[in-house]
Design an enzyme around this catalytic site. Structure first.
Site, PDB file in Angstrom:
ATOM      1  N   GLY A  30      44.194  45.997  32.626  1.00 20.40           N
ATOM      2  CA  GLY A  30      42.761  45.766  32.456  1.00 20.40           C
ATOM      3  C   GLY A  30      42.170  46.304  31.173  1.00 20.40           C
ATOM      4  O   GLY A  30      40.980  46.142  30.914  1.00 20.40           O
ATOM      5  N   GLU A  34      50.185  48.598  34.087  1.00 22.87           N
ATOM      6  CA  GLU A  34      50.505  47.159  34.007  1.00 22.87           C
ATOM      7  C   GLU A  34      49.652  46.473  32.941  1.00 22.87           C
ATOM      8  O   GLU A  34      48.902  45.549  33.247  1.00 22.87           O
ATOM      9  CB  GLU A  34      50.224  46.495  35.357  1.00 22.87           C
ATOM     10  CG  GLU A  34      50.933  47.094  36.552  1.00 22.87           C
ATOM     11  CD  GLU A  34      50.380  46.569  37.889  1.00 22.87           C
ATOM     12  OE1 GLU A  34      49.270  45.995  37.924  1.00 22.87           O
ATOM     13  OE2 GLU A  34      51.079  46.736  38.888  1.00 22.87           O
ATOM     14  N   PRO A  35      49.731  46.892  31.685  1.00 22.52           N
ATOM     15  CA  PRO A  35      48.884  46.254  30.674  1.00 22.52           C
ATOM     16  C   PRO A  35      49.414  44.871  30.293  1.00 22.52           C
ATOM     17  O   PRO A  35      50.619  44.654  30.234  1.00 22.52           O
ATOM     18  CB  PRO A  35      49.002  47.211  29.476  1.00 22.52           C
ATOM     19  CG  PRO A  35      50.363  47.804  29.614  1.00 22.52           C
ATOM     20  CD  PRO A  35      50.627  47.921  31.094  1.00 22.52           C
ATOM     21  N   GLY A  36      48.513  43.956  30.074  1.00 24.79           N
ATOM     22  CA  GLY A  36      48.889  42.639  29.561  1.00 24.79           C
ATOM     23  C   GLY A  36      48.205  42.448  28.218  1.00 24.79           C
ATOM     24  O   GLY A  36      48.803  42.576  27.149  1.00 24.79           O
ATOM     25  N   ARG A  37      46.905  42.198  28.300  1.00 25.80           N
ATOM     26  CA  ARG A  37      46.095  41.910  27.114  1.00 25.80           C
ATOM     27  C   ARG A  37      46.237  42.968  26.011  1.00 25.80           C
ATOM     28  O   ARG A  37      46.337  42.634  24.832  1.00 25.80           O
ATOM     29  CB  ARG A  37      44.621  41.820  27.545  1.00 25.80           C
ATOM     30  CG  ARG A  37      43.681  41.317  26.493  1.00 25.80           C
ATOM     31  CD  ARG A  37      42.240  41.494  26.980  1.00 25.80           C
ATOM     32  NE  ARG A  37      42.047  41.025  28.336  1.00 25.80           N
ATOM     33  CZ  ARG A  37      41.717  39.784  28.657  1.00 25.80           C
ATOM     34  NH1 ARG A  37      41.528  38.883  27.730  1.00 25.80           N
ATOM     35  NH2 ARG A  37      41.552  39.440  29.924  1.00 25.80           N
ATOM     36  N   TYR A  69      36.524  31.248  30.997  1.00 19.81           N
ATOM     37  CA  TYR A  69      35.793  32.519  31.151  1.00 19.81           C
ATOM     38  C   TYR A  69      34.673  32.713  30.136  1.00 19.81           C
ATOM     39  O   TYR A  69      34.245  33.856  29.928  1.00 19.81           O
ATOM     40  CB  TYR A  69      36.728  33.731  30.960  1.00 19.81           C
ATOM     41  CG  TYR A  69      38.081  33.719  31.569  1.00 19.81           C
ATOM     42  CD1 TYR A  69      38.246  33.684  32.953  1.00 19.81           C
ATOM     43  CD2 TYR A  69      39.211  33.822  30.767  1.00 19.81           C
ATOM     44  CE1 TYR A  69      39.518  33.737  33.499  1.00 19.81           C
ATOM     45  CE2 TYR A  69      40.484  33.880  31.314  1.00 19.81           C
ATOM     46  CZ  TYR A  69      40.620  33.832  32.680  1.00 19.81           C
ATOM     47  OH  TYR A  69      41.868  33.906  33.219  1.00 19.81           O
ATOM     48  N   CYS A 115      38.563  15.523  27.008  1.00 20.39           N
ATOM     49  CA  CYS A 115      37.369  14.866  27.528  1.00 20.39           C
ATOM     50  C   CYS A 115      36.703  15.703  28.612  1.00 20.39           C
ATOM     51  O   CYS A 115      36.726  15.362  29.794  1.00 20.39           O
ATOM     52  CB  CYS A 115      37.734  13.473  28.023  1.00 20.39           C
ATOM     53  SG  CYS A 115      38.351  12.489  26.659  1.00 20.39           S
ATOM     54  N   GLU A 116      36.170  16.809  28.201  1.00 22.88           N
ATOM     55  CA  GLU A 116      35.416  17.744  29.037  1.00 22.88           C
ATOM     56  C   GLU A 116      34.397  18.401  28.128  1.00 22.88           C
ATOM     57  O   GLU A 116      34.751  18.815  27.008  1.00 22.88           O
ATOM     58  CB  GLU A 116      36.317  18.868  29.586  1.00 22.88           C
ATOM     59  CG  GLU A 116      37.387  18.461  30.564  1.00 22.88           C
ATOM     60  CD  GLU A 116      36.873  18.164  31.961  1.00 22.88           C
ATOM     61  OE1 GLU A 116      35.707  18.495  32.272  1.00 22.88           O
ATOM     62  OE2 GLU A 116      37.641  17.583  32.730  1.00 22.88           O
ATOM     63  N   TYR A 131      46.870  35.333  27.754  1.00 27.64           N
ATOM     64  CA  TYR A 131      46.258  34.252  28.524  1.00 27.64           C
ATOM     65  C   TYR A 131      45.986  33.041  27.642  1.00 27.64           C
ATOM     66  O   TYR A 131      45.005  32.323  27.846  1.00 27.64           O
ATOM     67  CB  TYR A 131      44.979  34.750  29.244  1.00 27.64           C
ATOM     68  CG  TYR A 131      45.247  36.016  30.029  1.00 27.64           C
ATOM     69  CD1 TYR A 131      45.948  35.948  31.238  1.00 27.64           C
ATOM     70  CD2 TYR A 131      44.890  37.277  29.541  1.00 27.64           C
ATOM     71  CE1 TYR A 131      46.254  37.108  31.934  1.00 27.64           C
ATOM     72  CE2 TYR A 131      45.200  38.437  30.236  1.00 27.64           C
ATOM     73  CZ  TYR A 131      45.880  38.348  31.430  1.00 27.64           C
ATOM     74  OH  TYR A 131      46.190  39.485  32.123  1.00 27.64           O
TER      75      TYR A 131
HETATM   76  C1  PLP Z   1      46.561  40.349  35.418  1.00 25.96           C
HETATM   77  C2  PLP Z   1      47.024  41.636  35.954  1.00 25.96           C
HETATM   78  C3  PLP Z   1      47.296  42.702  35.097  1.00 25.96           C
HETATM   79  C4  PLP Z   1      47.086  42.652  33.602  1.00 25.96           C
HETATM   80  O1  PLP Z   1      45.756  42.652  33.241  1.00 25.96           O
HETATM   81  P1  PLP Z   1      45.335  42.854  31.689  1.00 25.96           P
HETATM   82  O2  PLP Z   1      43.860  42.780  31.727  1.00 25.96           O
HETATM   83  O3  PLP Z   1      45.937  41.742  30.928  1.00 25.96           O
HETATM   84  O4  PLP Z   1      45.839  44.180  31.260  1.00 25.96           O
HETATM   85  C5  PLP Z   1      47.803  43.866  35.654  1.00 25.96           C
HETATM   86  N1  PLP Z   1      47.990  43.976  36.992  1.00 25.96           N
HETATM   87  C6  PLP Z   1      47.727  42.983  37.846  1.00 25.96           C
HETATM   88  C7  PLP Z   1      47.978  43.172  39.287  1.00 25.96           C
HETATM   89  C8  PLP Z   1      47.222  41.784  37.362  1.00 25.96           C
HETATM   90  O5  PLP Z   1      46.950  40.799  38.219  1.00 25.96           O
END
Ligand code: PLP
Length: 409
Positions: free
Chosen positions: A236, A271-274, A314, A341-342, A370
């Site tokens: 997050g 659990e970082p993604g972004r 979003y 076409c949106e 994403y």
């Molecule tokens: C999507 C997700 C993340 C990653 O979120 P980011 O905002 O990209 O860091 C981590 N944990 C869970 C369970 C998620 O669904």
């Protein structure tokens, strides 16, 4: 410093000019900087180094297997939300002992796969899911490590479509349900409750919601009197997309996490993604047409919401960078839109922008998270190429999808 920057007036990714690449490769395409990925991972880990966390990269943010391989080499684990992501993570070389599986709707097949692969944790999001995991574990004669996901009912200031930690959101168990679930654990012979997990939402730019979550966890763990082997604090962590976005400072939070870890003598998971992949890529596109509107000019790109959906989905704000800067002004406001076409297939509108011509190349910024993973074949358009740069070397990590394979079904 970012490896995506201008040299004089020319946009570069590492040592390669975007203009030059765009003349060699069919646009649109995703263009990543490997250096940025490595720097982001290391700086995230460094911020929390005193807690010695396991970092499980959130695969849904970017599931390209070559990117997963880069992260694996850095020591990353994976947070997956489907059987497909689980298999991809394993195929990239990430050990099952570093994989956690989240999500509210895991199917029997996905659960069976996760159990057979002996992953670190299945993060359970409902009691009925636990019942099913227990049953399948029994059939497979296994004892399965689970985490239980808490919904801490915390309002993180982010876009409502990416909040996950409020009572009204579908994720996790409420405090009371989680406590009663913990009391029932002896019913589940084939499960071992090893972890408590949270993930309150995405693109959070203030450390307060994270701190609040830690407090709720503290309160809950005390009440359950369980010694959790792992505390999974989710992802997050926000990044700055806009000039005025505040920069997330995790220093104080990091100290609290360290104290928390000492107090409960648990292992910390993130659990970082972004935060790892967001600012590592551009989407390079061509201005297909310029078109006069009644009070603005449309720059119609050859990339659309099928290639990059965050804006349509979003209301995300992503800057669009000219590949070559000039000092001339566009006549009036300019809106970058896509071909789909949106009405929502549009990217950003500028009151002022530099002079843009048809066939110019531009780059949508910060599309690593994403972006490609959310792209689709909408309007029967092929998935576009993904390219990664390491210093002066480029690698195609996904070929543009062949239209022939698309039109048969
Ligand atoms: C999507 C997700 C993340 C990653 O979120 P980011 O905002 O990209 O860091 C981590 N944990 C869970 C369970 C998620 O669904």
């Amino acid at each position: 410093m970012s490896n995506i920057r201008y040299k004089k007036n020319n946009l570069f990714v590492e040592n390669i000019s975007v203009k030059k690449l765009a003349s060699q490769i069919v646009t649109p395409f995703y263009l990543y900087s490997e250096g940025n990925i490595v720097e982001n991972y290391k700086s995230f880990l460094n911020n929390f180094k005193r807690s010695n966390p396991l970092i499980c990269f959130s695969v849904k943010a970017n599931s390209n297997i070559q990117i997963l391989k880069i992260l694996k080499k850095l020591g990353s684990g994976a947070d997956v939300v489907s059987g497909g992501e689980l298999l991809k993570a394993i195929k990239s070389g990430i050990k099952p002992s570093k994989i956690v599986f989240s999500g509210v709707g895991k199917t029997e097949d996905e659960i069976r796969l996760a159990i057979k692969k002996n992953i670190l944790l299945i993060n359970v999001e409902s009691e009925n899911e636990a019942i099913l995991i227990n049953k399948i574990s029994g059939q497979l004669k296994k004892r399965t490590s689970i985490g239980v996901r808490l919904n801490p009912d915390i309002n993180a200031p982010t876009h409502k479509k990416i909040s996950t930690g409020k009572a009204e959101d579908k994720f996790g168990l409420s405090k009371t349900n989680l406590i009663s679930f913990c009391l029932k654990m002896n019913k589940f012979d084939n499960l071992r409750l090893d972890a408590i997990s949270v993930h309150i939402g995405s693109q959070i730019l203030n450390e307060n919601p994270f701190k609040k979550t830690l407090k709720v966890l503290d309160e809950i763990i005390k009440k359950t009197k369980i010694k959790f082997k792992f505390v999974d604090l989710g992802g997050g962590f926000g990044i700055t997309y806009k000039k005025n976005d505040q920069k997330l400072n995790l220093k104080n939070y990091s100290k609290l996490v360290e104290k928390f870890k000492k107090k409960y003598n648990c292992n910390i998971i993130f659990e970082p993604g972004r935060a790892i992949i967001g600012n590592t890529a551009l989407l390079v596109a061509k201005v297909q047409y310029l078109k006069k509107g009644s009070n603005k000019t449309f720059a119609i790109l050859n990339a659309g919401m099928n290639d990059f959906m965050r804006t349509a989905l979003y209301d995300a704000v992503h800057n669009i960078l000219p590949v070559i800067k000039n000092s001339k002004k566009n006549n009036g406001p300019l809106e970058f839109v896509g071909p789909i076409c949106e009405t929502t297939c549009k990217f950003i509108k500028y009151k002022k922008y530099q002079k843009i011509n048809q066939s110019d190349h531009v780059a949508i910024a910060d599309v690593g998270a994403y972006g490609a993973s959310l792209s689709s074949n909408y309007n029967t358009k092929p998935l576009i190429a993904e390219i990664i740069i390491n210093k002066s070397k480029k690698r195609i990590i996904r070929k543009k999808q062949n239209l022939k394979n698309l039109i048969n079904q």
